[in-house]
Design an enzyme around this catalytic site. Structure first.
Site, PDB file in Angstrom:
ATOM      1  N   GLU A 104     -16.033  69.477  58.030  1.00 38.35           N
ATOM      2  CA  GLU A 104     -16.950  68.262  58.652  1.00 38.35           C
ATOM      3  C   GLU A 104     -17.895  69.103  59.287  1.00 38.35           C
ATOM      4  O   GLU A 104     -19.157  68.458  59.400  1.00 38.35           O
ATOM      5  CB  GLU A 104     -15.990  67.525  59.437  1.00 38.35           C
ATOM      6  CG  GLU A 104     -15.080  66.700  58.568  1.00 38.35           C
ATOM      7  CD  GLU A 104     -14.224  65.808  59.292  1.00 38.35           C
ATOM      8  OE1 GLU A 104     -13.489  66.458  60.160  1.00 38.35           O
ATOM      9  OE2 GLU A 104     -14.156  64.549  59.258  1.00 38.35           O
ATOM     10  N   GLU A 124      -6.606  66.203  55.745  1.00 35.21           N
ATOM     11  CA  GLU A 124      -6.089  65.630  57.039  1.00 35.21           C
ATOM     12  C   GLU A 124      -4.766  64.644  56.457  1.00 35.21           C
ATOM     13  O   GLU A 124      -3.877  64.516  57.381  1.00 35.21           O
ATOM     14  CB  GLU A 124      -6.969  64.710  57.696  1.00 35.21           C
ATOM     15  CG  GLU A 124      -7.999  65.801  58.564  1.00 35.21           C
ATOM     16  CD  GLU A 124      -9.301  66.082  57.657  1.00 35.21           C
ATOM     17  OE1 GLU A 124      -9.390  66.265  56.557  1.00 35.21           O
ATOM     18  OE2 GLU A 124     -10.095  66.723  58.215  1.00 35.21           O
TER      19      GLU A 124
HETATM   20  N1  T1G Z   1      -4.495  74.405  64.097  1.00 38.07           N
HETATM   21  C1  T1G Z   1      -3.754  75.028  64.880  1.00 38.07           C
HETATM   22  N2  T1G Z   1      -3.070  76.194  64.364  1.00 38.07           N
HETATM   23  C2  T1G Z   1      -3.271  76.367  62.956  1.00 38.07           C
HETATM   24  C3  T1G Z   1      -4.053  75.615  62.284  1.00 38.07           C
HETATM   25  C4  T1G Z   1      -4.787  74.410  62.970  1.00 38.07           C
HETATM   26  N3  T1G Z   1      -5.339  73.669  62.048  1.00 38.07           N
HETATM   27  N4  T1G Z   1      -4.138  76.061  60.911  1.00 38.07           N
HETATM   28  C5  T1G Z   1      -3.236  77.188  60.966  1.00 38.07           C
HETATM   29  N5  T1G Z   1      -2.758  77.405  62.270  1.00 38.07           N
HETATM   30  C6  T1G Z   1      -1.816  78.424  62.540  1.00 38.07           C
HETATM   31  C7  T1G Z   1      -0.187  78.312  61.940  1.00 38.07           C
HETATM   32  O1  T1G Z   1       0.460  77.415  62.712  1.00 38.07           O
HETATM   33  C8  T1G Z   1      -0.017  79.788  61.975  1.00 38.07           C
HETATM   34  O2  T1G Z   1       0.546  80.031  63.394  1.00 38.07           O
HETATM   35  C9  T1G Z   1      -1.304  80.543  61.949  1.00 38.07           C
HETATM   36  O3  T1G Z   1      -2.638  79.651  62.234  1.00 38.07           O
HETATM   37  C10 T1G Z   1      -1.632  81.038  60.442  1.00 38.07           C
HETATM   38  O4  T1G Z   1      -1.402  80.137  59.517  1.00 38.07           O
HETATM   39  C11 T1G Z   1     -11.111  65.966  63.198  1.00 38.07           C
HETATM   40  C12 T1G Z   1      -8.484  66.273  63.206  1.00 38.07           C
HETATM   41  C13 T1G Z   1      -5.876  77.530  57.228  1.00 38.07           C
HETATM   42  C14 T1G Z   1      -4.768  77.351  54.951  1.00 38.07           C
HETATM   43  O5  T1G Z   1      -4.797  70.747  57.924  1.00 38.07           O
HETATM   44  O6  T1G Z   1      -3.813  74.841  55.791  1.00 38.07           O
HETATM   45  O7  T1G Z   1      -9.323  68.942  61.127  1.00 38.07           O
HETATM   46  O8  T1G Z   1       2.723  80.448  62.645  1.00 38.07           O
HETATM   47  O9  T1G Z   1       0.518  80.737  58.412  1.00 38.07           O
HETATM   48  O10 T1G Z   1      -0.915  80.887  55.078  1.00 38.07           O
HETATM   49  O11 T1G Z   1     -10.676  65.501  60.724  1.00 38.07           O
HETATM   50  O12 T1G Z   1      -2.754  77.378  58.058  1.00 38.07           O
HETATM   51  O13 T1G Z   1       1.293  82.356  63.120  1.00 38.07           O
HETATM   52  O14 T1G Z   1       1.908  80.967  65.071  1.00 38.07           O
HETATM   53  O15 T1G Z   1      -0.717  78.879  57.665  1.00 38.07           O
HETATM   54  O16 T1G Z   1      -3.117  82.098  55.615  1.00 38.07           O
HETATM   55  C15 T1G Z   1      -7.135  70.099  59.231  1.00 38.07           C
HETATM   56  C16 T1G Z   1      -4.092  73.677  58.155  1.00 38.07           C
HETATM   57  C17 T1G Z   1      -6.881  69.921  60.627  1.00 38.07           C
HETATM   58  C18 T1G Z   1      -5.558  73.398  57.926  1.00 38.07           C
HETATM   59  C19 T1G Z   1      -4.061  79.296  56.560  1.00 38.07           C
HETATM   60  N6  T1G Z   1      -6.829  71.262  58.865  1.00 38.07           N
HETATM   61  N7  T1G Z   1      -3.847  75.170  58.057  1.00 38.07           N
HETATM   62  O17 T1G Z   1      -2.819  79.426  55.785  1.00 38.07           O
HETATM   63  O18 T1G Z   1      -1.546  81.159  57.287  1.00 38.07           O
HETATM   64  S1  T1G Z   1      -7.112  68.116  61.043  1.00 38.07           S
HETATM   65  C20 T1G Z   1      -5.762  71.768  58.201  1.00 38.07           C
HETATM   66  C21 T1G Z   1      -3.659  75.642  56.965  1.00 38.07           C
HETATM   67  C22 T1G Z   1      -8.834  68.020  61.536  1.00 38.07           C
HETATM   68  C23 T1G Z   1     -10.568  66.578  62.024  1.00 38.07           C
HETATM   69  C24 T1G Z   1      -8.933  66.443  61.834  1.00 38.07           C
HETATM   70  C25 T1G Z   1      -3.377  77.011  56.655  1.00 38.07           C
HETATM   71  C26 T1G Z   1      -4.547  77.949  56.438  1.00 38.07           C
HETATM   72  P1  T1G Z   1       1.612  80.844  63.433  1.00 38.07           P
HETATM   73  P2  T1G Z   1      -0.912  80.200  58.097  1.00 38.07           P
HETATM   74  P3  T1G Z   1      -2.170  80.891  55.750  1.00 38.07           P
END
Ligand code: T1G
Length: 696
Positions: A104, A124
């Site tokens: 975004e 999301e």
């Molecule tokens: N927020 C906080 N922590 C996150 C995070 C996030 N968005 N994404 C990953 N982590 C942490 C995860 O818990 C882990 O922590 C570490 O990072 C590594 O992740 C307004 C509201 C990016 C593809 O849905 O899909 O934006 O376990 O082990 O396999 O519209 O993480 O090491 O303590 O998964 O390389 C939308 C979610 C949010 C992306 C990386 N974004 N993340 O994968 O590593 S909603 C998502 C992922 C939003 C707006 C709305 C994957 C990754 P720890 P990992 P990875």
């Protein structure tokens, strides 16, 4: 300047570099830093702004840990509008994963460039929400309503090439994000390119949004976010102007943010990542596993071998006879053909996996060089002990010896070897090359190194691995046996199996317990019942209709008839009318007057039985944390992800009410409905399962 965003000036270009490892989530410091960077660039007379991420990725989204807490200014939607409104030319350069709020921010920039390997998406809905920073309004303006609906309702990540094709990005260029971004920004300045705000582009075209909404509801099987996302995209096409569309997106976003489904899905997200993190594994190196042995080439053994081959591990499989060898090879080749047809492997890989990587033999001597063996033979202690005795004499020292038993005591199996420390349970779920769950069963003498090796293997096979202690059925099957009993009891007392199956699928499971029994084969459960009969507590209520059906030779799908009748070529079955007669006969013999059950009561009993047994499994230390049970049920038993798992569901319902209902059911059947001591304790202390997750 904020630490989360570094500011640098290169000629006329202000460079904003995100540095918030590991995934550059858009937490409060990052948002503040971006805002300050934009303002500074404008006040210092820069002509363009470049935004990119340090480390492995551009922004991977909002910081999910902030969900449910009071939002802090600057809010992401406002920040995105502010970026878009900047009079300077804003360029985003993407690598890694530009997801959710990350994409975004990019969509709010005026131009977008990405490296070829970049992935992007609006995932999301998988967290129970929808893109809340303009994504549902800006994406369709670039890609069209149809493409935006598809991406937003599925949450699918797309590659750079597809993004270019869909006009989501402007250019693909190999190189470092900073360098390609700077060159692009300079080129735009030199060419006198205009500021280009997506929010100022014409509204996207109309599609049949009602049909899309209906389809999203159906596909979501109870999950609400994809359908709500359809309405948000609809607003992009129909709202009076861009601002009104954003407002509608905001309202829908806030409704979802406040929903229990959002809590369930966020719980699933973090639990999936926490489940493999065990304190006892900290600092323990796994043994190296470069090849694997599998004993037994039935459905299970062949599935395990397939999973290993697909993960790049050469496999030596042992069968008893030449005919067994041929059948096992046939099953594995069949599985791999499926992978080939789905495009998971190429024809060349298929040839390599079946020709070179797989050996099927009858002689245990072929196991001489493997590093880990999984036994998947007939579920009988005598047979298993004999296999482990042989493994002991044929395998080199240091080999991990695993059993795929579903119910048997791994300690007894380990005792058949001279190296019980190397023995572990690796409980796969059928079909093993498809199902994500792997229960890793720790026996009394299993060493931490062997446990770590089990988890490393799970990761390599792309499984969700969960630690389990030893008990009858381990975590998953033990809980399933209990809720299946609850289902049989309501049927014995008057509900129909078809009502139960419908209630359970309406809740979000892909199948109800009776359809599931038909699929797995009723004879399997019948055999287990017969095995348990001699030691059954006399206080236990025993429905007989299940056995009566089996006695008639109806074992479910494999015989064409069970609780349902399966006609050739048709998917699913129709109720078998004979079942009602058997149930009536059973009721008569047991002197039961059937009564009607509301759907709500059927569900409540089913879920209370599941939660109660799950609480026992945690209380006894079989599962380490409530989240371990939740992940077993999600990845092995089809529990709807949007409820997070049975114990997250229980927290969301309130533990006190669940305990009270269990007590009320106990008034009819005090033997089955014995409240779990842990549930009692949590209720009396006013605590939740979530608190146990956090303190573990
Ligand atoms: N927020 C906080 N922590 C996150 C995070 C996030 N968005 N994404 C990953 N982590 C942490 C995860 O818990 C882990 O922590 C570490 O990072 C590594 O992740 C307004 C509201 C990016 C593809 O849905 O899909 O934006 O376990 O082990 O396999 O519209 O993480 O090491 O303590 O998964 O390389 C939308 C979610 C949010 C992306 C990386 N974004 N993340 O994968 O590593 S909603 C998502 C992922 C939003 C707006 C709305 C994957 C990754 P720890 P990992 P990875």
């Amino acid at each position: 300047m904020s630490e989360a965003i570094a500011y640098e000036r290169v000629g006329e270009i202000a460079v904003l570099k995100a540095q918030n490892p590991p995934v550059n989530a858009l937490g409060i410091d990052v948002r503040k830093g971006l805002l300050a960077g934009i303002e500074r660039a404008e006040s210092e007379g820069a002509r363009a702004i470049l935004i990119y991420g340090d480390g492995r990725t551009y922004f991977s989204g909002a910081d999910i840990r902030e969900f449910g807490k009071p939002p802090q200014d600057p809010y992401l939607p406002d920040l995105c509008s502010r970026i878009e409104a900047s009079p300077l030319i804003v360029v985003s350069s993407m690598h890694g994963t530009a997801l959710g709020g990350g994409l975004e921010v990019a969509l709010s920039s005026h131009y977008r460039i990405a490296v070829p390997a970049a992935k992007m998406g609006l995932p999301e809905v998988n967290l129970g929400i929808l893109p809340g920073a303009g994504g549902t309004q800006r994406l369709p303006r670039l890609a069209g309503s149809e493409a935006a609906l598809e991406m937003i309702t599925t949450g699918r990540h797309i590659g750079a090439a597809e993004a270019l094709d869909k006009r989501i990005i402007d250019r693909i260029e190999a190189g470092e994000p900073r360098e390609i971004g700077l060159a692009y920004a300079q080129e735009l300045l030199d060419a006198g390119a205009p500021r280009r705000a997506v929010g100022e582009m014409p509204a996207p075209g109309m599609v049949d949004f009602d049909a899309a909404h209906k389809a999203a509801l159906k596909k979501g099987r109870g999950q609400l976010s994809p359908a709500a996302a359809v309405r948000a995209v609809q607003a992009a096409a129909e709202a009076e102007d861009f601002g009104a569309g954003l407002k509608r997106e905001r309202e829908l976003f806030q409704e979802l943010m406040a929903s229990p489904q959002r809590q369930g899905l966020v719980h699933a997200f973090f639990s999936e990542r926490a489940v493999g993190k065990l304190p006892e594994l900290a600092g323990i190196a796994p043994r190296e596993v470069a090849s694997m042995g599998v004993i037994g080439g039935g459905t299970m053994g062949a599935g395990i071998a397939t999973a290993a081959l697909l993960a790049g591990l050469p496999v030596v499989l042992i069968e008893m006879t030449d005919a067994g060898v041929a059948a096992a090879r046939g099953r594995i080749e069949g599985n791999l053909k499926g992978a080939l047809m789905r495009g998971k492997i190429t024809q060349t890989q298929y040839g390599q996996l079946t020709g070179e990587a797989l050996t099927v033999a009858t002689d245990y001597a072929a196991l001489g060089q493997v590093d880990l063996v999984v036994e998947a033979v007939f579920e009988d202690m005598g047979v298993k002990r004999e296999v482990f005795g042989k493994l002991d004499s044929h395998c080199k020292p240091g080999v991990v010896l695993a059993t795929n038993t579903s119910y048997l005591d791994v300690d007894d199996i380990a005792a058949a070897t001279s190296r019980p420390g190397d023995v572990i349970g690796l409980h796969f779920f059928s079909p093993a090359h498809v199902m994500k769950l792997l229960e890793i069963v720790v026996a009394a003498q299993t060493t931490p190194e062997v446990l770590a090796t089990g988890f490393a293997l799970g990761k390599r096979l792309k499984k969700v691995a969960v630690r389990s202690g030893i008990c009858d059925g381990f975590i998953g099957n033990r809980i399933m046996n209990t809720y299946r009993k609850a289902a049989e009891y309501v049927v014995l007392d008057g509900a129909s199996p078809y009502q139960v199956d419908k209630v359970v699928t309406d809740f979000g499971f892909p199948m109800g317990p009776f359809a599931m029994g038909d699929l797995a084969g009723l004879d399997i459960n019948w055999a287990a019942r017969k095995r348990r009969a001699p030691t059954r507590d006399p206080r236990e209520r025993v429905p007989r209709f299940y056995e009566m059906l089996c006695e008639g030779g109806d074992f479910g799908q494999k015989t064409g008839k069970g609780f349902y009748i399966y006609e050739d070529g048709k998917r699913g079955g129709v109720p078998n009318p004979q079942v009602a007669e058997l149930i009536a006969e059973d009721q008569e013999q047991q002197g039961i007057t059937p009564r009607a059950f509301s759907d709500a009561e059927v569900l409540r009993r089913y879920m209370c039985a599941m939660v109660n047994e799950a609480a026992k499994v945690v209380g006894e230390g079989i599962a380490r944390r409530p989240l371990d049970v939740d992940m077993v049920m999600l990845f092995g038993f089809g529990f709807p992800r949007f409820w997070g798992g049975p114990l997250k569901w229980a927290d969301l319902q309130g533990l006190e009410g669940i305990l009270a209902d269990i007590h009320s059911y106990a008034a009819e059947d005090g033997f089955f409905w014995q409240p779990a001591p842990l549930l009692d304790k949590l209720v009396s202390e006013g605590r939740s399962f979530e608190i146990l997750n956090q303190s573990a």
